[in-house]
Design a protein around this motif. Structure first.
Motif, PDB file in Angstrom:
ATOM      1  N   LEU A   1       0.832  -1.205   0.000  1.00 27.76           N
ATOM      2  CA  LEU A   1       0.000   0.000   0.000  1.00 27.76           C
ATOM      3  C   LEU A   1       0.865   1.252   0.000  1.00 27.76           C
ATOM      4  O   LEU A   1       0.558   2.230  -0.698  1.00 27.76           O
ATOM      5  N   ILE A   2       1.953   1.223   0.771  1.00 25.64           N
ATOM      6  CA  ILE A   2       2.817   2.407   0.834  1.00 25.64           C
ATOM      7  C   ILE A   2       3.435   2.683  -0.534  1.00 25.64           C
ATOM      8  O   ILE A   2       3.459   3.816  -1.001  1.00 25.64           O
ATOM      9  N   LYS A   3       3.852   1.603  -1.221  1.00 32.62           N
ATOM     10  CA  LYS A   3       4.413   1.776  -2.560  1.00 32.62           C
ATOM     11  C   LYS A   3       3.398   2.448  -3.482  1.00 32.62           C
ATOM     12  O   LYS A   3       3.683   3.418  -4.174  1.00 32.62           O
ATOM     13  N   PHE A   4       2.180   1.900  -3.439  1.00 25.96           N
ATOM     14  CA  PHE A   4       1.118   2.382  -4.302  1.00 25.96           C
ATOM     15  C   PHE A   4       0.791   3.840  -3.976  1.00 25.96           C
ATOM     16  O   PHE A   4       0.615   4.678  -4.862  1.00 25.96           O
ATOM     17  N   CYS A   5       0.716   4.135  -2.667  1.00 23.96           N
ATOM     18  CA  CYS A   5       0.326   5.470  -2.243  1.00 23.96           C
ATOM     19  C   CYS A   5       1.423   6.490  -2.536  1.00 23.96           C
ATOM     20  O   CYS A   5       1.131   7.645  -2.834  1.00 23.96           O
ATOM     21  N   THR A   6       2.680   6.060  -2.468  1.00 25.80           N
ATOM     22  CA  THR A   6       3.766   6.964  -2.811  1.00 25.80           C
ATOM     23  C   THR A   6       3.623   7.403  -4.265  1.00 25.80           C
ATOM     24  O   THR A   6       3.761   8.579  -4.603  1.00 25.80           O
ATOM     25  N   PHE A   7       3.293   6.447  -5.091  1.00 17.94           N
ATOM     26  CA  PHE A   7       3.077   6.701  -6.512  1.00 17.94           C
ATOM     27  C   PHE A   7       1.933   7.713  -6.695  1.00 17.94           C
ATOM     28  O   PHE A   7       2.070   8.723  -7.388  1.00 17.94           O
ATOM     29  N   LEU A   8       0.816   7.454  -5.996  1.00 16.60           N
ATOM     30  CA  LEU A   8      -0.330   8.355  -6.078  1.00 16.60           C
ATOM     31  C   LEU A   8       0.036   9.746  -5.575  1.00 16.60           C
ATOM     32  O   LEU A   8      -0.340  10.767  -6.165  1.00 16.60           O
ATOM     33  N   PHE A   9       0.768   9.783  -4.466  1.00  9.35           N
ATOM     34  CA  PHE A   9       1.177  11.038  -3.861  1.00  9.35           C
ATOM     35  C   PHE A   9       1.973  11.872  -4.862  1.00  9.35           C
ATOM     36  O   PHE A   9       1.711  13.051  -5.070  1.00  9.35           O
ATOM     37  N   LEU A  10       2.910  11.230  -5.528  1.00  8.35           N
ATOM     38  CA  LEU A  10       3.769  11.944  -6.468  1.00  8.35           C
ATOM     39  C   LEU A  10       2.974  12.498  -7.640  1.00  8.35           C
ATOM     40  O   LEU A  10       3.251  13.584  -8.126  1.00  8.35           O
ATOM     41  N   ILE A  11       1.980  11.756  -8.067  1.00  8.94           N
ATOM     42  CA  ILE A  11       1.167  12.255  -9.179  1.00  8.94           C
ATOM     43  C   ILE A  11       0.339  13.449  -8.718  1.00  8.94           C
ATOM     44  O   ILE A  11       0.315  14.507  -9.332  1.00  8.94           O
ATOM     45  N   GLN A  12      -0.306  13.230  -7.559  1.00 13.32           N
ATOM     46  CA  GLN A  12      -1.267  14.206  -7.069  1.00 13.32           C
ATOM     47  C   GLN A  12      -0.598  15.532  -6.704  1.00 13.32           C
ATOM     48  O   GLN A  12      -1.118  16.606  -7.003  1.00 13.32           O
ATOM     49  N   VAL A  13       0.585  15.426  -6.089  1.00 12.87           N
ATOM     50  CA  VAL A  13       1.181  16.603  -5.472  1.00 12.87           C
ATOM     51  C   VAL A  13       1.507  17.698  -6.499  1.00 12.87           C
ATOM     52  O   VAL A  13       1.508  18.871  -6.183  1.00 12.87           O
TER      53      VAL A  13
ATOM     54  N   LYS B   1      -0.472  23.336   0.336  1.00 13.39           N
ATOM     55  CA  LYS B   1      -1.783  22.694   0.275  1.00 13.39           C
ATOM     56  C   LYS B   1      -1.726  21.363  -0.472  1.00 13.39           C
ATOM     57  O   LYS B   1      -2.356  20.387  -0.102  1.00 13.39           O
ATOM     58  N   GLY B   2      -0.960  21.401  -1.575  1.00 18.48           N
ATOM     59  CA  GLY B   2      -0.802  20.183  -2.386  1.00 18.48           C
ATOM     60  C   GLY B   2      -0.226  19.057  -1.554  1.00 18.48           C
ATOM     61  O   GLY B   2      -0.724  17.932  -1.573  1.00 18.48           O
ATOM     62  N   VAL B   3       0.824  19.383  -0.800  1.00 14.26           N
ATOM     63  CA  VAL B   3       1.462  18.355   0.019  1.00 14.26           C
ATOM     64  C   VAL B   3       0.468  17.816   1.043  1.00 14.26           C
ATOM     65  O   VAL B   3       0.289  16.608   1.190  1.00 14.26           O
ATOM     66  N   MET B   4      -0.224  18.743   1.679  1.00 12.73           N
ATOM     67  CA  MET B   4      -1.161  18.365   2.732  1.00 12.73           C
ATOM     68  C   MET B   4      -2.266  17.458   2.180  1.00 12.73           C
ATOM     69  O   MET B   4      -2.552  16.386   2.711  1.00 12.73           O
ATOM     70  N   PHE B   5      -2.851  17.912   1.062  1.00  9.39           N
ATOM     71  CA  PHE B   5      -3.962  17.175   0.469  1.00  9.39           C
ATOM     72  C   PHE B   5      -3.516  15.773   0.036  1.00  9.39           C
ATOM     73  O   PHE B   5      -4.156  14.767   0.339  1.00  9.39           O
ATOM     74  N   SER B   6      -2.373  15.709  -0.645  1.00  5.58           N
ATOM     75  CA  SER B   6      -1.906  14.423  -1.167  1.00  5.58           C
ATOM     76  C   SER B   6      -1.539  13.483  -0.032  1.00  5.58           C
ATOM     77  O   SER B   6      -1.795  12.284  -0.090  1.00  5.58           O
ATOM     78  N   LEU B   7      -0.953  14.081   1.019  1.00 12.83           N
ATOM     79  CA  LEU B   7      -0.554  13.279   2.165  1.00 12.83           C
ATOM     80  C   LEU B   7      -1.789  12.659   2.814  1.00 12.83           C
ATOM     81  O   LEU B   7      -1.821  11.459   3.114  1.00 12.83           O
ATOM     82  N   MET B   8      -2.817  13.499   2.987  1.00 13.58           N
ATOM     83  CA  MET B   8      -4.044  13.000   3.611  1.00 13.58           C
ATOM     84  C   MET B   8      -4.651  11.885   2.769  1.00 13.58           C
ATOM     85  O   MET B   8      -5.118  10.872   3.285  1.00 13.58           O
ATOM     86  N   MET B   9      -4.625  12.108   1.436  1.00 12.14           N
ATOM     87  CA  MET B   9      -5.209  11.100   0.559  1.00 12.14           C
ATOM     88  C   MET B   9      -4.487   9.765   0.733  1.00 12.14           C
ATOM     89  O   MET B   9      -5.121   8.715   0.872  1.00 12.14           O
ATOM     90  N   ALA B  10      -3.170   9.829   0.766  1.00 12.57           N
ATOM     91  CA  ALA B  10      -2.389   8.604   0.912  1.00 12.57           C
ATOM     92  C   ALA B  10      -2.677   7.945   2.257  1.00 12.57           C
ATOM     93  O   ALA B  10      -2.934   6.743   2.333  1.00 12.57           O
ATOM     94  N   PHE B  11      -2.682   8.743   3.314  1.00 13.04           N
ATOM     95  CA  PHE B  11      -2.943   8.200   4.654  1.00 13.04           C
ATOM     96  C   PHE B  11      -4.317   7.550   4.731  1.00 13.04           C
ATOM     97  O   PHE B  11      -4.493   6.478   5.284  1.00 13.04           O
ATOM     98  N   ARG B  12      -5.301   8.250   4.174  1.00  9.56           N
ATOM     99  CA  ARG B  12      -6.674   7.731   4.235  1.00  9.56           C
ATOM    100  C   ARG B  12      -6.761   6.383   3.524  1.00  9.56           C
ATOM    101  O   ARG B  12      -7.388   5.453   4.007  1.00  9.56           O
ATOM    102  N   LEU B  13      -6.114   6.341   2.370  1.00 14.69           N
ATOM    103  CA  LEU B  13      -6.180   5.114   1.586  1.00 14.69           C
ATOM    104  C   LEU B  13      -5.593   3.944   2.366  1.00 14.69           C
ATOM    105  O   LEU B  13      -6.188   2.867   2.443  1.00 14.69           O
ATOM    106  N   VAL B  14      -4.444   4.176   2.974  1.00 11.00           N
ATOM    107  CA  VAL B  14      -3.815   3.108   3.756  1.00 11.00           C
ATOM    108  C   VAL B  14      -4.701   2.751   4.939  1.00 11.00           C
ATOM    109  O   VAL B  14      -5.022   1.576   5.177  1.00 11.00           O
ATOM    110  N   GLY B  15      -5.127   3.779   5.668  1.00  7.39           N
ATOM    111  CA  GLY B  15      -5.915   3.543   6.884  1.00  7.39           C
ATOM    112  C   GLY B  15      -7.230   2.864   6.608  1.00  7.39           C
ATOM    113  O   GLY B  15      -7.727   2.077   7.415  1.00  7.39           O
ATOM    114  N   ALA B  16      -7.825   3.123   5.448  1.00 10.83           N
ATOM    115  CA  ALA B  16      -9.145   2.583   5.160  1.00 10.83           C
ATOM    116  C   ALA B  16      -9.084   1.210   4.496  1.00 10.83           C
ATOM    117  O   ALA B  16     -10.019   0.427   4.602  1.00 10.83           O
TER     118      ALA B  16
END
Lengths: 255, 279, 268
Positions: free
Chosen positions: A69-81, A102-117
């Protein structure tokens, strides 16, 4: 042994919970992840997931999932940010590409939420027998047995199909299809034709499963046919309250 | 027990009849092996016995199949399930549970077996198949032979009079295959269960079954006691079924005018045959 | 052709193959036997690089499998699995064979020629839909598509399981034919009679270790050895062992008949 989502036997506190409560808890954890605005809360939730997995004896599996999940979310984070343009610019790159707070914050939250959920549902399914799940869905929630059975069968077939897909990839690699290419787009193009054998096998297996179920009286089943009973104990009530509390904490987390 | 008369069946959209005018009787306590090349109609025949034909697969149906006096056209598979239990090919995909105990409960629950007898039925079934020690095990961790025993056990729990199996040893090694047939023999001899088993491994059938039916192109071309059917080994070979090599040996010795006794079906009997020739 | 040097393989902490070493000469036909779970399929997959050894080295046709891609090894190696449905992915027999050829050779006209030649050789109808064929026919199609590429090495993982006798013989005769033309064959099998009839050498695997590697006729007579791998000798061989005195060398039904005749003449 045992792949992703395979039942992992045990007798821990979490194993003994009522299946409904397990599902409820994992859903509420997902919800709390999505309603919170606090990254710290999300981190706490992820930590809670890991602690729960450890207490149920499936820590290695949880960590393996977390890693993926972290690998996947890192990828998403980099795209989103790079796509969020408002906020204060933290640093900029050529070609009018920059990263904002804001970009960092938003992308970070998205990644965290995805992992947590994602973690809690998968973990709960690993420690719940599919029969127990379908029995409570029918017995307690009143879902028609056909739907409950289809649902649990679908979940049960995931590892079967994963294994089948691995077998197909193996057979195709052996005949010389270059899956071992480094080019990801080429690889995706190569995988696409494999859906045909997978589909054929799936249809055949599902047809077989349907006939077997029919021969074993699937159509005779009534709502109260389940042999095992699933009473709500004090621990179950406690966990339900805890789940509500968690969601509330998520909604009003101060940070 | 099972009485099939004048049965012909063509699958919906099929070009040819899958079964052609089949007459066959299986008596109580029989152990019948069915063999034939692929596409001969073996699985279709089993489906006609457990009611999957004509209730699940439709098509042109002539003749009749009676199981314990019940016509399979008037009775659905689930109504027949208490009399005829079916173990299908590919046991992997017919499992519905992750744990052995739940797998056996599934059928019992479906048929609303009274709660106070469920535990006994469950332990009985596990005992008869000799897998009591596997009760709590996760099915995914079992070997192929053990999984097949679980599948058989789940059906035995429904207490059928007749057990029909479709290539139960298809994916097993020689040793596990023998174990499955030993189990079938025990169920047959000690618990009076009638067995009909489709199987490609002729040597297992010769050793364990009492009767044999050979199918070819939708017809039953030979049926009877194993030793009688083996006398027609040339017909069997024409139908694409090989004979055990000791049977071929007996044929050859007969052709040479050296032997005129019973057809041996296993090694000890073959040894006796050769020693009798040597005098 | 194949050379294993102290090869071990383990996955998720379980040892599957333990320190196996052997060499297979070019053109030999070797059977790999052993109980389920002995590691036969794993060993076959180590041969073409589908699996890489945890320790030790495997070389195939001069390539170290740990260093080259499996798709490179596949250019001269064919692998027939037990289940043909994992390979077939095209809608016609001809396309399926073409697809196999496209994986290993580039020349378009050559592909066309070889494809038609293969269809003829295996008497297959190029326009048929593979999914309407029987399991045995599909297995034959997969074998045909593998052999179309003229592999130097053919690996077979229980190629005849689930097939009836006639289909089994069909497959084995094709394999035997390419072996006679010079291809090296390694076959995983349970069927001792198939092993006896077709293989010239046998390797016995038990619990991940190589128990024996020798000529077929020596191995299949060695009852204690086979018992350790939970196998029995083929019928006629077992009969010959039981009869003893003058029969020991009988392997086929013909041998047996001859021996019986010789005995009777001797007695007279």
């Amino acid at each position: 042994m045992g792949g992703f989502l395979d039942y992992s036997p045990g007798n821990s506190f979490l194993h003994r919970l009522n299946p409904i409560v397990k599902i409820f808890l994992s859903l509420m954890i997902c919800v709390s992840c999505f309603i919170t605005d606090s990254p710290f809360f999300c981190i706490a939730i992820i930590f809670l997931n890991i602690v729960m997995a450890a207490s149920a004896g499936i820590l290695p599996r949880a960590l393996a999932m977390l890693r993926t999940l972290i690998k996947f979310c890192t990828f998403l984070f980099l795209i989103q940010v790079f796509f969020i343009r408002d906020g204060t610019v933290l640093f900029s790159l050529p070609f009018d590409i920059y990263v904002t707070d804001k970009g960092v914050m938003f992308s970070l939250m998205m990644a965290f939420r995805l992992v947590g959920a994602t973690l809690p549902l998968a973990l709960m399914l690993s420690i719940t027998k599919m029969n127990d799940l379908s029995n409570v869905l029918v017995g307690t929630l009143g879902m028609p047995y056909k739907y409950a059975f289809s649902l649990t069968t679908a979940i049960r077939f995931i590892p079967v199909f994963t294994a089948e897909m691995a077998g197909i990839m193996e057979a195709q690699t052996a005949r010389g299809v270059a899956f071992d290419t480094k080019n990801i787009f080429r690889k995706i193009g190569l995988i696409f034709p494999l859906c045909v054998p997978l589909l054929i096998t799936s249809v055949r297996k599902i047809e077989g499963a349907a006939i077997s179920a029919e021969l074993r009286g699937f159509n005779c089943r009534k709502r109260d046919s389940g042999y095992k009973s699933y009473p709500f104990r004090a621990a179950d009530i406690g966990i339900i309250l805890f789940a509500f509390a968690l969601a509330a904490a998520g909604a009003f987390s101060p940070f | 027990m099972i009485r099939i008369s004048g049965l012909s069946f063509k699958y919906e959209g099929g070009r040819d009849d899958a079964l052609k005018n089949i007459d066959m009787t299986v008596c109580k306590g029989d152990f019948l092996g069915v063999i034939g090349s692929s596409g001969a109609g073996k699985t279709t025949l089993l489906h006609a016995i457990n009611g999957i034909i004509p209730h699940h697969f439709h098509g042109d149906y002539y003749g009749s199949v009676k199981v314990n006096g019940l016509d399979t056209v008037d009775n659905k598979p689930e109504d027949l399930a208490g009399r005829v239990g079916s173990v299908r090919q590919d046991f992997e995909s017919q499992m519905v549970s992750s744990v052995v105990e739940d797998e056996i409960l599934f059928g019992l629950e479906n048929f609303s077996v009274p709660r106070n007898t469920i535990e006994k039925r469950l332990t009985d079934a596990l005992e008869k198949t000799g897998i009591k020690n596997l009760r709590e095990r996760n099915i995914a961790t079992l070997s192929g032979g053990q999984k097949q025993k679980v599948a058989i056990s789940a059906i035995i729990a429904l207490m059928p009079d007749i057990l029909i199996l479709d290539e139960p040893t298809g994916e097993l090694d020689p040793q596990s295959s023998r174990q499955i047939f030993q189990l079938l023999r025990e169920l047959n001899e000690n618990h009076g269960i009638t067995i009909v088993v489709v199987e490609q491994k002729i040597m297992l059938l010769c050793e364990f079954a009492r009767k044999l039916a050979v199918m070819n192109c939708g017809r039953v071309i030979l049926q009877g006691r194993v030793s009688d059917v083996l006398k027609k080994s040339r017909d069997m070979e024409r139908a694409g079924v090989n004979c055990p090599r000791v049977v071929t040996l007996a044929d050859r010795l007969r052709d040479e005018g050296l032997y005129d006794g019973a057809i041996p079906v296993n090694i000890p009997e073959a040894e006796k045959m050769v020693r009798s020739i040597m005098g | 052709m194949i050379c294993f040097e102290n090869v071990s393989y383990s996955t998720s902490g379980i040892d599957i193959i333990n320190n196996v070493s052997f060499k297979l000469k070019k053109g030999c036909f070797t059977a790999l036997i052993g109980a389920n779970g002995a590691g036969k399929s794993t060993l076959a997959r180590l041969c073409n690089g589908l699996l890489k050894p945890t320790s030790g080295s495997v070389s195939v046709g001069g390539f170290d499998t740990a260093l080259v891609r499996t798709s490179r090894i596949a250019k001269f190696t064919g692998f027939l699995f037990q289940n043909p449905d994992r390979q077939i992915c095209k809608n016609s027999v001809r396309d399926e064979i073409r697809f196999s050829l496209e994986c290993v050779i580039e020349d378009k006209t050559e592909i066309g020629i070889r494809c038609e030649k293969t269809l003829q050789e295996f008497s297959l109808n190029g326009d048929r839909d593979p999914f309407s064929m029987s399991r045995g026919e599909r297995q034959r199609l997969v074998l045909a598509s593998i052999l179309a590429a003229e592999p130097e090495l053919l690996l077979l993982d229980e190629p005849t399981t689930g097939l009836d006798y006639r289909e089994c013989m069909h497959i084995m005769e094709c394999v035997s034919r390419v072996n006679k033309k010079g291809a090296t064959v390694l076959m995983v099998s349970h069927d001792m009679e198939v092993v006896q009839d077709f293989a010239s050498e046998v390797m016995v695997l038990n619990d991940g270790s190589l128990l024996a590697h020798g000529r077929t006729k020596d191995i299949i007579r060695n009852e204690p050895l086979l018992a350790r791998a939970s196998l029995l000798p083929p019928q006629i061989t077992e009969l010959a062992i039981r009869l003893g005195g003058g029969y020991e060398n009988a392997v086929t039904v013909d041998d047996m008949v001859l021996s019986v005749k010789k005995h009777i003449r001797g007695a007279e």
